[in-house]
Design a protein around this motif. Structure first.
Motif, PDB file in Angstrom:
ATOM      1  N   PHE B  54       0.774  -1.280  -0.086  1.00 64.19           N
ATOM      2  CA  PHE B  54      -0.023   0.029   0.064  1.00 64.19           C
ATOM      3  C   PHE B  54       0.917   1.297   0.080  1.00 64.19           C
ATOM      4  O   PHE B  54       0.431   2.356  -0.502  1.00 64.19           O
ATOM      5  N   LYS B  69      -0.338   3.101  -4.181  1.00 67.23           N
ATOM      6  CA  LYS B  69      -1.649   2.520  -4.827  1.00 67.23           C
ATOM      7  C   LYS B  69      -2.497   3.894  -4.928  1.00 67.23           C
ATOM      8  O   LYS B  69      -2.455   4.850  -4.149  1.00 67.23           O
ATOM      9  N   ILE B  74      -7.738   0.872  -3.128  1.00 68.55           N
ATOM     10  CA  ILE B  74      -7.639   0.377  -1.729  1.00 68.55           C
ATOM     11  C   ILE B  74      -8.876   0.423  -1.017  1.00 68.55           C
ATOM     12  O   ILE B  74      -9.362   1.410  -0.964  1.00 68.55           O
ATOM     13  N   ASP B  78      -9.103  -4.656   2.537  1.00 72.00           N
ATOM     14  CA  ASP B  78      -7.494  -4.671   2.278  1.00 72.00           C
ATOM     15  C   ASP B  78      -6.626  -4.319   3.320  1.00 72.00           C
ATOM     16  O   ASP B  78      -5.817  -5.115   3.821  1.00 72.00           O
ATOM     17  N   VAL B  79      -6.960  -3.122   3.918  1.00 69.25           N
ATOM     18  CA  VAL B  79      -6.058  -2.428   4.707  1.00 69.25           C
ATOM     19  C   VAL B  79      -6.149  -3.130   6.166  1.00 69.25           C
ATOM     20  O   VAL B  79      -5.256  -3.659   6.891  1.00 69.25           O
ATOM     21  N   THR B 126     -13.826   1.711  -0.788  1.00 73.64           N
ATOM     22  CA  THR B 126     -12.499   2.252  -1.256  1.00 73.64           C
ATOM     23  C   THR B 126     -12.034   3.797  -0.633  1.00 73.64           C
ATOM     24  O   THR B 126     -13.016   4.378  -0.069  1.00 73.64           O
TER      25      THR B 126
END
Ligand code: SF4
Ligand code: SF4
Lengths: 146, 146
Positions: B54, B69, B74, B78-79, B126
């Motif tokens: 990231f 990114k 993102i 994901d994070v 996102t």
DNA sequence: TATTTATTAGACTAAAAAGGTCTTTTTAAT
DNA sequence: ATTAAAAAGACCTTTTTAGTCTAATAAATA
């Protein structure tokens, strides 16, 4: 982000009692063995389930647990939150004052929504529905089980 | 059933970097102060975020972090999963072999579905969408903030 | 009534996870 | 060479999890 063992065991126990039917007395030992739950640990969990009004505990010789609510009136959410506390996902969801941004935070809103959906899914899963397949009645291999 | 602080901090940091824009260098100190994240702890979290691709970490004097990114590529999921591991809800969901009933357990199916929905909600969020309101840029009261 | 067997209630414990901090080393700008 | 920033990993404290143990209590039965 996962359920505790206590929560999982509570669900197994209530489901086992649901199969037995409301009002039927079942010993802790029986539940413990069939649902693969440590007996003493189940005793602790049962106390909370009794406090929340799902079961009644009979003491003394030939004591045990009795389901007092109807399976259709108990949801997965009810049982889980009874033993593990409210599902929050993020602390700011239930305590907006814990983060000063909560009033204007888009992430906060996502958490509120995600939590609402998750709790709704678990709320809709009543033990009547969960009984559709036989579950936790034969967690241990009892091939001679009736 | 809640997010860890590490997960929450990671989200704040990525959101802050998203506001700065892809490719912009920002010091750990700045992120730490504005997002109210312990600086050393952020350093640990950042290492994981870098591993997951990231951010990029620049060392040396006037070093810091760079978002590599695009915010629209993102997601919250994901994070979070990058720093806290997969969201499972119940261990049997990702490891069906951990409980021999998983094959014919209605509760198991609820968990699978609940997890799918939760991850989907977080996947759809996102950082581009999350930037719509200003967030975490002023967690601390910086009235002189530009 | 004494014995047996079941549960209660709460103290206790071990292990893991969470949430950091500290120290030493490395890196790069000045 | 000096300075300032981050890396890497050891270290630490607190909380949570996942139980166990023990003493007291309660009820069936011999
Ligand atoms: S930054 Fe947003 S999501 Fe994070 S704790 Fe604060 S209000 Fe909640
Ligand atoms: S009993 Fe069902 S829900 Fe519980 S661990 Fe086993 S498969 Fe999963």
């Amino acid at each position: 982000m996962r359920l505790t063992m206590a929560g999982e065991y509570a669900v197994r126990a209530i489901l086992y009692l649901s199969h037995k039917g409301q009002g039927v007395l079942t010993s802790r030992k029986e539940i413990s063995e069939h649902c693969d739950v440590p007996s003493q640990f189940l005793a602790k969990i049962a106390q909370q389930l009794a406090k929340s009004g799902f079961i009644e505990i009979l003491q003394g010789k030939s004591g045990g647990y009795i389901l007092v609510k109807q399976p259709q009136d108990i949801s997965l959410l009810d049982v889980i939150e009874s033993v593990t506390g409210e599902i929050t996902l993020n602390q700011c969801v239930v305590r907006p004052e814990s983060c000063k941004m909560s009033g204007e935070c888009t992430v906060h809103e996502i958490w509120v929504e995600a939590r609402r959906k998750l709790r709704s899914t678990l709320k809709q899963a009543t033990f009547e529905k969960l009984m559709e397949k036989k579950v936790c009645t034969t967690i241990k291999d009892n091939s001679d089980n009736v």
